[in-house]
Design a protein around this motif. Structure first.
Motif, PDB file in Angstrom:
ATOM      1  N   GLN A 229       0.828  -1.208   0.000  1.00 59.85           N
ATOM      2  CA  GLN A 229       0.000   0.000   0.000  1.00 59.85           C
ATOM      3  C   GLN A 229       0.862   1.258   0.000  1.00 59.85           C
ATOM      4  N   LEU A 230       1.947   1.248   0.763  1.00 60.87           N
ATOM      5  CA  LEU A 230       2.853   2.399   0.776  1.00 60.87           C
ATOM      6  C   LEU A 230       3.464   2.623  -0.605  1.00 60.87           C
ATOM      7  N   ARG A 231       3.778   1.542  -1.303  1.00 64.97           N
ATOM      8  CA  ARG A 231       4.365   1.641  -2.642  1.00 64.97           C
ATOM      9  C   ARG A 231       3.414   2.305  -3.638  1.00 64.97           C
ATOM     10  N   GLN A 232       2.114   2.272  -3.371  1.00 67.40           N
ATOM     11  CA  GLN A 232       1.123   2.848  -4.280  1.00 67.40           C
ATOM     12  C   GLN A 232       0.860   4.331  -4.018  1.00 67.40           C
ATOM     13  N   LEU A 233       1.377   4.890  -2.932  1.00 70.85           N
ATOM     14  CA  LEU A 233       1.094   6.293  -2.618  1.00 70.85           C
ATOM     15  C   LEU A 233       1.652   7.292  -3.640  1.00 70.85           C
ATOM     16  N   PRO A 234       2.891   7.147  -4.105  1.00 69.72           N
ATOM     17  CA  PRO A 234       3.396   8.122  -5.077  1.00 69.72           C
ATOM     18  C   PRO A 234       2.619   8.085  -6.393  1.00 69.72           C
ATOM     19  N   ALA A 235       2.609   9.213  -7.106  1.00 76.21           N
ATOM     20  CA  ALA A 235       1.941   9.283  -8.411  1.00 76.21           C
ATOM     21  C   ALA A 235       2.489   8.204  -9.349  1.00 76.21           C
ATOM     22  N   GLN A 236       3.791   8.006  -9.309  1.00 72.29           N
ATOM     23  CA  GLN A 236       4.424   6.890 -10.019  1.00 72.29           C
ATOM     24  C   GLN A 236       4.745   5.851  -8.946  1.00 72.29           C
ATOM     25  N   PRO A 237       3.923   4.800  -8.804  1.00 75.81           N
ATOM     26  CA  PRO A 237       4.169   3.819  -7.738  1.00 75.81           C
ATOM     27  C   PRO A 237       5.604   3.308  -7.750  1.00 75.81           C
ATOM     28  N   ILE A 238       6.068   2.931  -6.576  1.00 74.74           N
ATOM     29  CA  ILE A 238       7.434   2.438  -6.420  1.00 74.74           C
ATOM     30  C   ILE A 238       7.526   1.067  -7.092  1.00 74.74           C
ATOM     31  N   PRO A 239       8.427   0.915  -8.066  1.00 73.18           N
ATOM     32  CA  PRO A 239       8.515  -0.356  -8.805  1.00 73.18           C
ATOM     33  C   PRO A 239       9.105  -1.477  -7.946  1.00 73.18           C
ATOM     34  N   ALA A 240       8.860  -2.698  -8.375  1.00 68.79           N
ATOM     35  CA  ALA A 240       9.303  -3.890  -7.648  1.00 68.79           C
ATOM     36  C   ALA A 240      10.826  -4.012  -7.586  1.00 68.79           C
ATOM     37  N   ASP A 241      11.538  -3.356  -8.513  1.00 75.19           N
ATOM     38  CA  ASP A 241      13.002  -3.465  -8.496  1.00 75.19           C
ATOM     39  C   ASP A 241      13.657  -2.518  -7.490  1.00 75.19           C
ATOM     40  N   ARG A 242      12.844  -1.806  -6.708  1.00 73.95           N
ATOM     41  CA  ARG A 242      13.367  -0.934  -5.648  1.00 73.95           C
ATOM     42  C   ARG A 242      12.868  -1.443  -4.308  1.00 73.95           C
ATOM     43  N   ASP A 243      13.723  -1.380  -3.288  1.00 72.41           N
ATOM     44  CA  ASP A 243      13.344  -1.769  -1.937  1.00 72.41           C
ATOM     45  C   ASP A 243      12.822  -0.549  -1.194  1.00 72.41           C
ATOM     46  N   LEU A 244      11.902  -0.782  -0.271  1.00 74.59           N
ATOM     47  CA  LEU A 244      11.320   0.262   0.556  1.00 74.59           C
ATOM     48  C   LEU A 244      11.836   0.090   1.975  1.00 74.59           C
ATOM     49  N   PHE A 245      12.294   1.182   2.576  1.00 70.82           N
ATOM     50  CA  PHE A 245      12.844   1.146   3.921  1.00 70.82           C
ATOM     51  C   PHE A 245      12.148   2.166   4.815  1.00 70.82           C
ATOM     52  N   LEU A 246      11.934   1.794   6.079  1.00 74.71           N
ATOM     53  CA  LEU A 246      11.518   2.722   7.108  1.00 74.71           C
ATOM     54  C   LEU A 246      12.792   3.336   7.666  1.00 74.71           C
TER      55      LEU A 246
END
Length: 89
Positions: A34-51
């Motif tokens: 859900q966090l990955r979908q917040l940006p206008a251009q969703p965060i692609p799967a080839d990038r990691d998301l970190f807190l």
């Protein structure tokens, strides 16, 4: 829109950042997906998301992981895989 259930109630906004861009959410937890979908251009799967953990090690967030949110929570992204060989030659 006000409905009988929401009349007189105010949605609490939680201010978070992803890659220094500010977002307001109205839920107390979100999954990594859900966090990955917040940006206008969703965060692609080839990038990691970190807190971002101030003074500590940033925590990698899995797509199915539920993250409790609070005002000021910050997230960043980074390439999921770095090809060091591309930089050595």
């Amino acid at each position: 829109m006000t409905t009988p259930e929401t009349q007189g109630k105010h949605e609490q906004h939680i201010n978070i950042q992803i890659d220094r861009v500010h977002y307001q959410v109205t839920v107390q937890t979100m999954t990594g997906a859900q966090l990955r979908q917040l940006p206008a251009q969703p965060i692609p799967a080839d990038r990691d998301l970190f807190l971002v953990v101030p003074g500590g090690t940033d925590k990698k967030i899995a797509d199915d992981e539920e993250v409790p949110l609070h005002n000021g929570a910050r997230f960043c992204t980074a390439p999921g895989q770095i090809n060091l060989g591309a930089y050595l030659y």
